[in-house]
Scaffold this motif. Structure first.
Motif, PDB file in Angstrom:
ATOM      1  N   TRP A 178       0.957  -1.677   0.340  1.00 47.79           N
ATOM      2  CA  TRP A 178      -0.029  -0.078  -0.388  1.00 47.79           C
ATOM      3  C   TRP A 178       0.789   1.179   0.030  1.00 47.79           C
ATOM      4  O   TRP A 178       1.710   1.659   1.129  1.00 47.79           O
ATOM      5  N   ALA A 179       0.574   2.329  -1.458  1.00 51.69           N
ATOM      6  CA  ALA A 179       1.409   3.375  -1.245  1.00 51.69           C
ATOM      7  C   ALA A 179       0.133   4.186  -1.703  1.00 51.69           C
ATOM      8  O   ALA A 179      -0.657   4.470  -2.461  1.00 51.69           O
ATOM      9  N   ALA A 180      -0.181   5.181  -0.670  1.00 52.60           N
ATOM     10  CA  ALA A 180      -1.750   5.998  -0.209  1.00 52.60           C
ATOM     11  C   ALA A 180      -2.026   7.212  -1.769  1.00 52.60           C
ATOM     12  O   ALA A 180      -2.562   7.226  -2.731  1.00 52.60           O
ATOM     13  N   GLU A 181      -0.554   7.449  -2.305  1.00 51.77           N
ATOM     14  CA  GLU A 181      -0.683   8.113  -3.669  1.00 51.77           C
ATOM     15  C   GLU A 181      -0.492   7.238  -4.614  1.00 51.77           C
ATOM     16  O   GLU A 181      -1.824   7.775  -5.212  1.00 51.77           O
ATOM     17  N   PRO A 182       0.404   6.812  -5.235  1.00 55.71           N
ATOM     18  CA  PRO A 182       0.136   5.649  -6.798  1.00 55.71           C
ATOM     19  C   PRO A 182      -1.232   5.171  -6.418  1.00 55.71           C
ATOM     20  O   PRO A 182      -1.882   5.459  -7.620  1.00 55.71           O
ATOM     21  N   ALA A 183      -1.405   4.460  -5.253  1.00 51.57           N
ATOM     22  CA  ALA A 183      -2.658   4.357  -5.243  1.00 51.57           C
ATOM     23  C   ALA A 183      -4.260   4.930  -5.858  1.00 51.57           C
ATOM     24  O   ALA A 183      -4.877   4.810  -6.590  1.00 51.57           O
ATOM     25  N   TRP A 184      -4.118   6.047  -4.668  1.00 50.43           N
ATOM     26  CA  TRP A 184      -5.170   7.171  -5.327  1.00 50.43           C
ATOM     27  C   TRP A 184      -5.482   7.709  -6.778  1.00 50.43           C
ATOM     28  O   TRP A 184      -6.294   7.632  -7.270  1.00 50.43           O
ATOM     29  N   THR A 185      -3.736   7.931  -7.367  1.00 56.16           N
ATOM     30  CA  THR A 185      -3.751   8.283  -8.764  1.00 56.16           C
ATOM     31  C   THR A 185      -4.184   7.613  -9.692  1.00 56.16           C
ATOM     32  O   THR A 185      -4.737   7.773 -10.690  1.00 56.16           O
ATOM     33  N   VAL A 186      -4.276   5.966  -9.639  1.00 57.12           N
ATOM     34  CA  VAL A 186      -4.416   5.068 -10.767  1.00 57.12           C
ATOM     35  C   VAL A 186      -5.619   4.803 -10.292  1.00 57.12           C
ATOM     36  O   VAL A 186      -6.829   4.581 -11.262  1.00 57.12           O
ATOM     37  N   GLY A 187      -6.123   4.740  -8.989  1.00 56.66           N
ATOM     38  CA  GLY A 187      -7.753   4.855  -8.540  1.00 56.66           C
ATOM     39  C   GLY A 187      -8.638   5.913  -9.562  1.00 56.66           C
ATOM     40  O   GLY A 187      -9.492   5.216  -9.927  1.00 56.66           O
ATOM     41  N   ALA A 188      -8.126   7.027  -9.168  1.00 58.86           N
ATOM     42  CA  ALA A 188      -8.932   7.989  -9.664  1.00 58.86           C
ATOM     43  C   ALA A 188      -9.020   7.911 -11.230  1.00 58.86           C
ATOM     44  O   ALA A 188      -9.899   7.947 -12.612  1.00 58.86           O
ATOM     45  N   VAL A 189      -7.912   7.472 -11.974  1.00 59.26           N
ATOM     46  CA  VAL A 189      -7.827   7.752 -13.648  1.00 59.26           C
ATOM     47  C   VAL A 189      -8.649   5.702 -14.294  1.00 59.26           C
ATOM     48  O   VAL A 189     -10.126   6.685 -14.718  1.00 59.26           O
ATOM     49  N   CYS A 190      -9.158   4.828 -13.310  1.00 60.26           N
ATOM     50  CA  CYS A 190      -9.975   4.485 -13.955  1.00 60.26           C
ATOM     51  C   CYS A 190     -11.442   4.410 -12.872  1.00 60.26           C
ATOM     52  O   CYS A 190     -11.859   3.907 -13.666  1.00 60.26           O
ATOM     53  N   SER A 191     -11.098   5.513 -12.462  1.00 61.73           N
ATOM     54  CA  SER A 191     -12.330   5.789 -11.903  1.00 61.73           C
ATOM     55  C   SER A 191     -13.505   6.621 -12.627  1.00 61.73           C
ATOM     56  O   SER A 191     -15.003   6.615 -13.085  1.00 61.73           O
ATOM     57  N   ILE A 192     -12.470   7.298 -13.658  1.00 60.82           N
ATOM     58  CA  ILE A 192     -13.426   8.132 -15.005  1.00 60.82           C
ATOM     59  C   ILE A 192     -13.361   6.968 -16.299  1.00 60.82           C
ATOM     60  O   ILE A 192     -14.147   7.568 -15.796  1.00 60.82           O
ATOM     61  N   ILE A 193     -12.447   6.193 -16.134  1.00 65.34           N
ATOM     62  CA  ILE A 193     -12.810   5.018 -17.165  1.00 65.34           C
ATOM     63  C   ILE A 193     -14.596   4.439 -16.739  1.00 65.34           C
ATOM     64  O   ILE A 193     -15.367   4.299 -17.341  1.00 65.34           O
ATOM     65  N   GLY A 194     -14.570   4.113 -15.273  1.00 66.19           N
ATOM     66  CA  GLY A 194     -15.633   3.243 -14.456  1.00 66.19           C
ATOM     67  C   GLY A 194     -16.427   4.348 -14.775  1.00 66.19           C
ATOM     68  O   GLY A 194     -17.595   3.100 -15.376  1.00 66.19           O
ATOM     69  N   PHE A 195     -16.723   5.040 -14.842  1.00 69.09           N
ATOM     70  CA  PHE A 195     -18.114   5.885 -14.916  1.00 69.09           C
ATOM     71  C   PHE A 195     -18.631   5.848 -16.036  1.00 69.09           C
ATOM     72  O   PHE A 195     -19.329   6.312 -15.911  1.00 69.09           O
ATOM     73  N   LEU A 196     -17.750   6.448 -16.891  1.00 64.40           N
ATOM     74  CA  LEU A 196     -18.321   6.317 -18.447  1.00 64.40           C
ATOM     75  C   LEU A 196     -18.360   4.627 -18.624  1.00 64.40           C
ATOM     76  O   LEU A 196     -19.762   4.952 -19.357  1.00 64.40           O
TER      77      LEU A 196
END
Lengths: 627, 239
Positions: free
Chosen positions: A38-56
């Motif tokens: 677990w590393a917060a910064e890369p996890a949130w960053t990659v998570g955020a990118v995937c979350s945009i695709i997930g929403f669409l």
């Protein structure tokens, strides 16, 4: 009917799943590399990118294209969804530009309320010197949050007006690329959710401008903020491309460029900027994001990130400002040009007189758009860039005054000799002129470098900027809401409430903006949680209190407007097709506008603003003509 | 036409009156900090010129707008206004005349800017390093290192600014001039203090949590006091 028949509910679920998947993916890669999972910064960053695709994916905005890849035909569906109530189309992917226009506008107003609430919180804090109830870090997060939420809100408001009005004004059945149009809107939802979410994982304390090195050091909130802006930027790019193609290719027979309703010119100029400049804010934020996430020190001068990566250094913090302002200054014209277009559009209707100097106004929008690309360096007069650069940027910046002046004088020429009616939309247009005048006139004093020295980064800039935004966007946007409300809903708003809204908001805004400028001249810096009460010979607290009270008055006025709209959409009197006696094509068809706006293709037979000339037509439908 | 001429006559008178009123109002409500450096002279002069320009242009637009709204208001009839599409001559006038005004302002600002940033062979150099959230001043001539800034009066000063961490900005409102301090590079700001007294240096570039509290005292002292202070600093350093 289950909740998940609504596209937006599926989208939000998709966003959450995308976030979780992105985080798990990051952990998996780290485990494979033998690092701590677990590393917060890369996890949130990659998570955020995937979350945009997930929403669409969830909302279904990509469905048709995915089907195309498999060779499945997808005929364009018109009208409300077949097996669901009609209102659900506003919460799902819909390809009708009128639905998309309403989606943009409503989402924009929601963000306007969130951004305004944030402003009210820190305005309350500033009413007195000393720290009352906000902490320093929260205050710093709030100012940036207010700025960026408002920018999102304005971009959405601009998108709403352009998407709803442009096809109607040029008599097109829809936008050139309906699917792209829907995608353009739906980018905004996950984008703004990421932005709001960033506040809950530490916020970000460098203001909406996010200058490194500060933005390269602070909390993780920055990553969500950067990616949120990235999503909105994608929306701007695809939206503007669509508008440009629509304006260039879908005008009816006889509508030369100089016979378009003037608002279309404003949208054209705005879209040119959006299509070509937005990439730069995306690039600059992406570079900071990468610098933070994996230590690539683009803007890191001497290895501040030493612990992350021993090889950094040699980056340049000033470079970021060039990249950032190359978009963010023209962005100001993205915000105001459509608003000024609304002013030019409405003045002839309520003055009952042709628009004075149509071509000059049309071309002044283009001139502002072009010169706007050459002035970014005035944000950097004291940044430490090469001293010589100050001079060309000063000249270029002052040049903006000329096309802006042409607009003002042409507006006066339009009113002069007319028969002016003071309905609420017209009042807001006049308010816009008065406020934009304040904003415009306080520009040159910031453009000449010697007078910029004392005013740069002072509260004067805050006052100047808010006057340009209110005069160039907020007032015209409200004018547009009142003006086209009957066209969208078929009902009339409450005129008395509208006038009360105007007479509360306009003087309140004058007090607010002049108060902000005043405390800036006294020596108050911008973006500070607490100020020196001795400034301005001890007068500053009184001024601050006045600004805060004015701010609340504006907020009250806005709520009055929203209540008016909610109420009137239900019980307002039937508005009729053309309550303003306008010549524009959208007023020649029923209110609310039917699914297919125009029964037959339009033919343009005259000038758009021939008020005062008997029997001069502007558009006719072909059916009366040659067949 | 004759009617228009009368309207323009009245409007012109109103504009002149309004210009003076707006200037007077702005001049009395805008509370500039007292000037304490030589450079404040030209900067405040240009500021004043801008206020005149603002007053005039505000009067010009506001008077014409309000006048037209009153005179040309609809009196309940449904008729239309005059059918006028524009006036090419007028458009050219209000495009070209502002060009000259703009170039004039840009020109005097340019010459002023060159004067303000011209190096002076006698300038006294002080290094300033910004850090979250304080300043560190070093005096190359004496080697003194302080947290507050002490400057001799009537001496041209050059501050060599840099930063230890993020962007900061050197601004004393009474000194007018302003300059960012940037990590990894040295930036300059020049001024000549003319008034003995105590001022506050305020960081004017958002620099994190305690940005609002990033202040330092600036003391402008007489030449003799400055020498005295400098030797004190040196003595302290040698102990």
């Amino acid at each position: 009917m289950s909740l998940f028949t609504l596209g937006i509910a599926r989208g939000l679920l998709g966003q959450v799943l995308g976030m979780v998947i992105g985080m798990l993916l990051t952990c998996a890669v780290r485990i494979l590399l033998g690092w701590e999972a677990w590393a917060a910064e890369p996890a949130w960053t990659v998570g955020a990118v995937c979350s945009i695709i997930g929403f669409l994916l969830g909302v279904g905005s990509l469905d048709d294209w995915l089907k195309w890849t498999r060779g499945i035909p997808t005929p364009l569906h018109h009208g409300p969804p077949v097996d669901k109530p009609a209102w659900t189309r506003y919460f799902s992917v819909d390809y009708n530009h009128k639905v998309i226009g309403v989606q943009y506008t409503v989402w924009g107003i929601l963000l306007l309320m969130v951004g305004g609430t944030v402003a009210m919180i820190f305005r309350t804090e500033l009413a007195r010197s000393g720290l009352q109830f906000l902490g320093l870090d929260l205050y710093n997060s709030f100012i940036g949050m207010h700025g960026m939420i408002m920018i999102f809100a304005i971009l959405l408001g601009v998108g709403g007006m352009a998407n709803y009005l442009v096809p109607l004004m040029i008599g097109a059945d829809d936008m050139a690329f309906p699917r792209l149009n829907a995608l353009g809107f739906w980018f905004n939802v996950p984008g703004s959710i990421l932005l709001l979410l960033s506040l809950f994982i530490g916020g970000w304390d460098a203001g909406w401008t996010a200058y490194p090195p500060l933005s390269a050091r602070g909390p993780i909130g920055y990553q969500l903020f950067f990616l949120g802006v990235f999503a909105i930027g994608l929306s701007s790019i695809v939206g503007s491309l669509n508008l440009l193609v629509t304006l260039l290719r879908m005008r009816p027979e006889g509508m030369s460029l100089f016979r378009m309703p003037i608002f279309c010119w404003a949208v054209f100029a705005t879209s040119l900027i959006q299509l070509t400049a937005t990439q730069l804010i995306g690039t600059s934020f992406l570079m900071v994001s990468v610098q933070r996430a994996i230590g690539m020190g683009f803007f890191d001068p001497r290895g501040i990130l030493g612990e992350v990566s021993p090889m950094v250094g040699g980056g340049d913090p000033v470079l970021f400002q060039h990249l950032f302002w190359f978009y963010s200054h023209p962005a100001v014209y993205i915000f105001v040009l459509p608003g000024l277009g609304i002013v030019s559009e409405l003045l002839p209707v309520f003055s009952r007189k042709p628009l004075f100097g149509y071509k000059w106004i049309a071309l002044s929008s283009m001139a502002i758009a072009i010169v706007g690309f050459l002035v970014w360096g005035h944000h950097m007069f004291v940044s430490g860039y090469n001293d010589i650069l100050r001079i060309p940027f000063m000249y270029a910046t002052l040049l903006v005054a000329i096309p802006t002046g042409v607009k003002f004088f042409s507006w006066l020429g339009t009113i002069w000799g007319g028969k002016v009616h003071f309905d609420t939309p017209m009042l807001f247009v006049l308010g816009a002129i008065s406020v934009f005048l304040i904003g415009g006139l306080t520009g040159p004093i910031l453009a000449t470098v010697p007078t910029d020295f004392p005013l740069h980064d002072s509260y004067f800039v805050v006052g100047h900027f808010h006057a340009t935004m209110f005069g160039g966007f907020v007032f015209p946007f409200f004018a547009a809401l009142y003006y086209w409300f009957p066209k969208v809903t078929g009902r009339m708003y409450n005129e008395t409430l509208g006038k009360i809204h105007f007479f509360i908001m306009t003087p309140a805004f004058w007090v607010q903006t002049l108060g902000q400028m005043g405390v800036g001249v006294m020596g108050m810096r911008r973006r500070i949680a607490d100020y020196d009460p001795t400034l301005g010979a001890g007068q500053i607290e009184n001024w601050q209190m006045a600004v805060t009270i004015a701010g609340f008055a504006i907020a009250f006025g806005v709520m009055l407007m929203l209540w008016n709209f909610f109420q009137s959409a239900e019980v307002g009197a039937a508005a009729g097709d053309n309550p303003w006696r306008s010549r524009s094509p959208e007023w020649q068809i029923p209110s609310p506008v039917p699914e297919h706006s125009f029964p037959a293709p339009l033919h343009v037979v005259g000038e758009p603003y021939d008020y005062g000339l008997a029997d001069a037509g502007y558009v006719t439908t072909a059916s009366t003509g040659d067949d | 036409m004759a009617k228009n001429r009368r309207h323009f006559g009245i409007a012109t008178v109103l504009i002149v009156i309004c210009t003076f009123v707006v200037y007077w109002v702005l001049d009395s409500v805008l509370l500039k900090p007292a000037a304490a450096v030589l450079e404040a002279g030209p900067i405040d002069y240009l500021f004043d010129l801008h206020i005149w320009l603002i007053a005039f242009l505000f009067a010009l637009v506001a008077v014409f707008m309000c006048y037209a709204l009153i005179v040309f208001r609809s009196r309940g009839d449904e008729g239309d206004g005059e059918h006028i599409h524009g006036n090419g001559t007028l458009e050219i006038i209000w495009t070209v005349v502002p060009c000259f005004v703009v170039v004039y302002f840009a020109w005097i600002s340019t010459t002023m800017l060159i004067d303000l940033s011209r190096p002076n062979p006698d300038e006294y150099v002080v290094n300033a390093e910004g850090r979250q959230w304080s300043w560190l001043f070093t005096y190359p001539e004496s080697g003194a290192v302080t947290a507050d800034l002490v400057l001799p009066v009537n001496t041209p000063i050059r501050m060599d600014l840099t930063s230890d961490d993020v962007l900061h900005n050197f601004w004393v409102p009474e000194f007018r001039v302003k300059q960012d301090s940037v990590p990894g590079m040295v930036t300059h700001v020049r001024f000549t203090p003319t008034v003995i007294g105590e001022y506050v240096l305020r960081c004017a570039e958002l620099c994190g949590t305690n940005h609002s509290g990033m202040l330092a005292t600036v003391r402008v002292v007489s030449e003799e006091d400055f020498q005295l202070w400098q030797s004190e600093q040196l003595a302290q350093a040698q102990e």
